[in-house]
Design an enzyme around this catalytic site. Structure first.
Site, PDB file in Angstrom:
ATOM      1  N   HIS A   1      -3.265   7.290   1.791  1.00  0.00           N
ATOM      2  CA  HIS A   1      -3.660   5.964   1.315  1.00  0.00           C
ATOM      3  C   HIS A   1      -5.011   5.649   1.933  1.00  0.00           C
ATOM      4  O   HIS A   1      -5.228   5.871   3.125  1.00  0.00           O
ATOM      5  CB  HIS A   1      -2.615   4.927   1.736  1.00  0.00           C
ATOM      6  CG  HIS A   1      -3.126   3.535   1.613  1.00  0.00           C
ATOM      7  ND1 HIS A   1      -3.662   3.058   0.446  1.00  0.00           N
ATOM      8  CD2 HIS A   1      -3.215   2.519   2.516  1.00  0.00           C
ATOM      9  CE1 HIS A   1      -4.054   1.813   0.634  1.00  0.00           C
ATOM     10  NE2 HIS A   1      -3.797   1.461   1.883  1.00  0.00           N
TER      11      HIS A   1
ATOM     12  N   ASN B   1     -10.071  -0.197  -0.375  1.00  0.00           N
ATOM     13  CA  ASN B   1      -8.605  -0.089  -0.340  1.00  0.00           C
ATOM     14  C   ASN B   1      -8.035  -0.662  -1.644  1.00  0.00           C
ATOM     15  O   ASN B   1      -8.111  -1.873  -1.866  1.00  0.00           O
ATOM     16  CB  ASN B   1      -8.090  -0.867   0.881  1.00  0.00           C
ATOM     17  CG  ASN B   1      -6.574  -0.789   1.028  1.00  0.00           C
ATOM     18  OD1 ASN B   1      -5.871  -0.385   0.108  1.00  0.00           O
ATOM     19  ND2 ASN B   1      -6.079  -1.177   2.186  1.00  0.00           N
TER      20      ASN B   1
ATOM     21  N   CYS C   1       0.816  -1.228   0.000  1.00  0.00           N
ATOM     22  CA  CYS C   1       0.000   0.000   0.000  1.00  0.00           C
ATOM     23  C   CYS C   1       0.847   1.275   0.000  1.00  0.00           C
ATOM     24  O   CYS C   1       0.344   2.351  -0.303  1.00  0.00           O
ATOM     25  CB  CYS C   1      -0.940   0.006   1.200  1.00  0.00           C
ATOM     26  SG  CYS C   1      -2.063  -1.392   1.209  1.00  0.00           S
TER      27      CYS C   1
HETATM   28  N1  ACO Z   1     -18.798  -8.457   8.656  1.00  0.00           N
HETATM   29  C1  ACO Z   1     -19.350  -8.727   9.845  1.00  0.00           C
HETATM   30  N2  ACO Z   1     -18.609  -9.041  10.949  1.00  0.00           N
HETATM   31  C2  ACO Z   1     -17.283  -9.096  10.793  1.00  0.00           C
HETATM   32  C3  ACO Z   1     -16.657  -8.815   9.563  1.00  0.00           C
HETATM   33  C4  ACO Z   1     -17.470  -8.491   8.458  1.00  0.00           C
HETATM   34  N3  ACO Z   1     -16.969  -8.212   7.238  1.00  0.00           N
HETATM   35  N4  ACO Z   1     -15.312  -8.942   9.722  1.00  0.00           N
HETATM   36  C5  ACO Z   1     -15.104  -9.265  11.006  1.00  0.00           C
HETATM   37  N5  ACO Z   1     -16.293  -9.366  11.659  1.00  0.00           N
HETATM   38  C6  ACO Z   1     -16.538  -9.705  13.050  1.00  0.00           C
HETATM   39  C7  ACO Z   1     -15.410 -10.520  13.663  1.00  0.00           C
HETATM   40  O1  ACO Z   1     -15.541 -11.883  13.339  1.00  0.00           O
HETATM   41  C8  ACO Z   1     -15.578 -10.211  15.107  1.00  0.00           C
HETATM   42  O2  ACO Z   1     -16.631 -11.028  15.605  1.00  0.00           O
HETATM   43  P1  ACO Z   1     -16.516 -11.708  17.049  1.00  0.00           P
HETATM   44  O3  ACO Z   1     -16.424 -10.563  18.024  1.00  0.00           O
HETATM   45  O4  ACO Z   1     -17.791 -12.488  17.151  1.00  0.00           O
HETATM   46  O5  ACO Z   1     -15.275 -12.547  17.020  1.00  0.00           O
HETATM   47  C9  ACO Z   1     -16.064  -8.774  15.145  1.00  0.00           C
HETATM   48  O6  ACO Z   1     -16.571  -8.506  13.821  1.00  0.00           O
HETATM   49  C10 ACO Z   1     -14.969  -7.803  15.473  1.00  0.00           C
HETATM   50  O7  ACO Z   1     -13.826  -8.087  14.671  1.00  0.00           O
HETATM   51  P2  ACO Z   1     -12.514  -7.224  14.718  1.00  0.00           P
HETATM   52  O8  ACO Z   1     -11.531  -7.785  13.745  1.00  0.00           O
HETATM   53  O9  ACO Z   1     -12.068  -7.082  16.138  1.00  0.00           O
HETATM   54  O10 ACO Z   1     -13.076  -5.811  14.200  1.00  0.00           O
HETATM   55  P3  ACO Z   1     -12.390  -4.430  14.143  1.00  0.00           P
HETATM   56  O11 ACO Z   1     -13.195  -3.440  14.860  1.00  0.00           O
HETATM   57  O12 ACO Z   1     -10.922  -4.498  14.500  1.00  0.00           O
HETATM   58  O13 ACO Z   1     -12.483  -4.072  12.599  1.00  0.00           O
HETATM   59  C11 ACO Z   1     -11.060  -4.029  10.655  1.00  0.00           C
HETATM   60  C12 ACO Z   1     -11.829  -4.891  11.652  1.00  0.00           C
HETATM   61  C13 ACO Z   1     -12.061  -3.200   9.888  1.00  0.00           C
HETATM   62  C14 ACO Z   1     -10.314  -4.955   9.700  1.00  0.00           C
HETATM   63  C15 ACO Z   1     -10.084  -3.114  11.413  1.00  0.00           C
HETATM   64  O14 ACO Z   1      -9.301  -3.856  12.306  1.00  0.00           O
HETATM   65  C16 ACO Z   1      -9.183  -2.368  10.483  1.00  0.00           C
HETATM   66  O15 ACO Z   1      -9.623  -1.509   9.748  1.00  0.00           O
HETATM   67  N6  ACO Z   1      -7.868  -2.630  10.506  1.00  0.00           N
HETATM   68  C17 ACO Z   1      -6.945  -2.015   9.610  1.00  0.00           C
HETATM   69  C18 ACO Z   1      -6.695  -2.941   8.523  1.00  0.00           C
HETATM   70  C19 ACO Z   1      -6.513  -2.291   7.192  1.00  0.00           C
HETATM   71  O16 ACO Z   1      -7.110  -1.313   6.832  1.00  0.00           O
HETATM   72  N7  ACO Z   1      -5.664  -2.914   6.431  1.00  0.00           N
HETATM   73  C20 ACO Z   1      -5.437  -2.527   5.098  1.00  0.00           C
HETATM   74  C21 ACO Z   1      -4.068  -2.833   4.683  1.00  0.00           C
HETATM   75  S1  ACO Z   1      -2.884  -1.914   5.577  1.00  0.00           S
HETATM   76  C22 ACO Z   1      -3.188  -0.425   5.198  1.00  0.00           C
HETATM   77  O17 ACO Z   1      -3.597  -0.208   4.089  1.00  0.00           O
HETATM   78  C23 ACO Z   1      -2.969   0.600   6.189  1.00  0.00           C
END
Ligand code: ACO
Length: 321
Positions: free
Chosen positions: A248, A278, A114
């Site tokens: 980004h 993304n 990224c």
């Molecule tokens: N739909 C519904 N529920 C979901 C989904 C989905 N698509 N994905 C995960 N869940 C559930 C999980 O299973 C979990 O359920 P549980 O509590 O029963 O186990 C719950 O939602 C919470 O999951 P988390 O992973 O803790 O959710 P979080 O609030 O951290 O959000 C996310 C996840 C959106 C991926 C967040 O961590 C994030 O944005 N991280 C950054 C990652 C990123 O943007 N990476 C891109 C590449 S790097 C970069 O470009 C910077």
């Protein structure tokens, strides 16, 4: 002899097919509400089966050339940032070069996921500064849809396909516009937090994107705000001086938190993640192209770019438009 690099034009290309959160929720245990609340994403573009990364890149490059007034024959460098090349080798940039009808100069790929566009900008800027190139195409192009595990709701809802490009040129003497500085960093200790399992040198063929979302989130906000402040300090500037932050586009919450951390109002942040999701190395040039194209970014504005991606890699660039 040192030259300054100016941005002569921006271009973009998005595949036609729009996939909404609602459409994803038909085959995946997810919802529009969850995706929008956690990421700000409403929809993404997905490339056709016969559309490769090089095809997206060529379309974005043509658009950037049109907007720049620089002709194909004047381009003597192509740097393509991608983590989803057409083939293991040769570099996708050489395919783009041939498709554009350029048979001189050099073309190569950069892999910083990224952060790829900032790395590519850094490399091309240095080529131009040193007089080794006069006009460069810097492209970010990705087909992440091909490396997603469409059964993994934690990752597949976050990404999309697309390409963006800029034409860089050596500035005329005395021109105060252009790239003021670029800053790139990496720390390979964190590579397992965001990676694709498999590849040409490992025991399996290319696999799927794997990510520890929460960990990535924390590192993203810390690293991006740190490099942003470092980039501003090097130019004796402050967050107040920024006209447009073009980050980004990974997640709206990451963008909001980073802007808040450096004290920048949300209105100064260019946002496309809602419509593009993304698109990795393509997200910054896509956002730049949109904001320059609709007249938001004006001549002499101070534009700051920032990114973070797998590796981890991260970086920033400061540009007087
Ligand atoms: N739909 C519904 N529920 C979901 C989904 C989905 N698509 N994905 C995960 N869940 C559930 C999980 O299973 C979990 O359920 P549980 O509590 O029963 O186990 C719950 O939602 C919470 O999951 P988390 O992973 O803790 O959710 P979080 O609030 O951290 O959000 C996310 C996840 C959106 C991926 C967040 O961590 C994030 O944005 N991280 C950054 C990652 C990123 O943007 N990476 C891109 C590449 S790097 C970069 O470009 C910077």
């Amino acid at each position: 002899m040192f030259y300054r690099t100016i941005l002569s034009g921006c271009g973009a290309y998005l595949p036609e097919r729009i996939v909404t959160n609602k459409e994803l929720s038909k085959t995946l245990e997810t919802s529009d509400e969850w995706i929008q609340q956690r990421t700000g994403i409403c929809e993404r573009r997905i490339a056709d089966n016969n559309e490769l990364t090089s095809n997206l890149a060529v379309n974005a490059a043509r658009n950037a050339l049109e907007n720049s007034g620089v002709s194909v024959s004047e381009i003597d460098l192509i740097v393509l940032a991608t983590a989803t090349p057409d083939k293991t080798f040769p570099a996708t940039a050489t395919k783009v070069q041939a498709d554009l009808g350029i048979f001189h100069g050099a073309a190569f790929d950069i892999q910083a996921v990224c952060t790829g566009f900032i790395y590519a900008l850094n490399v091309a800027d240095n080529f131009i500064k040193l007089g080794q190139a006069r006009n460069a195409l810097v492209i970010g192009a990705e087909t992440f849809s091909r490396i997603l595990d469409w059964k993994d709701r934690r990752t597949c809802v976050l990404f999309g396909d697309g390409a963006g490009a800029v034409v860089l040129s050596a500035a005329e003497k005395g021109d105060k516009r252009g790239i003021l500085s670029t800053h790139i960093r990496s720390d390979g200790r964190h590579q397992d937090l965001l990676h694709v399992d498999g590849g040409p040198s490992s025991t399996m063929t290319v696999g799927y994107l794997r990510m520890e979302g929460r960990e990535v989130f924390k590192h993203a906000v810390t690293n991006m705000s740190a490099i942003l402040l470092e980039a501003l300090a090097e130019n004796k500037l402050e967050a107040n001086d920024i006209d447009w932050l073009v980050p980004h586009q990974a997640n709206k919450r990451i963008l909001d938190s980073t802007a808040k951390k450096i004290g920048l109002p949300a209105e100064k942040v260019v946002l496309t993640v809602d419509r593009h999701a993304n698109t990795s190395a393509a997200s910054i040039p896509l956002a730049l192209s949109e904001a320059a194209g609709d007249g938001r970014i004006k001549q002499n504005d101070l534009v700051v770019l920032e990114a973070m991606g797998g590796g981890f890699t991260w970086g920033a660039a400061v540009i007087r438009w």
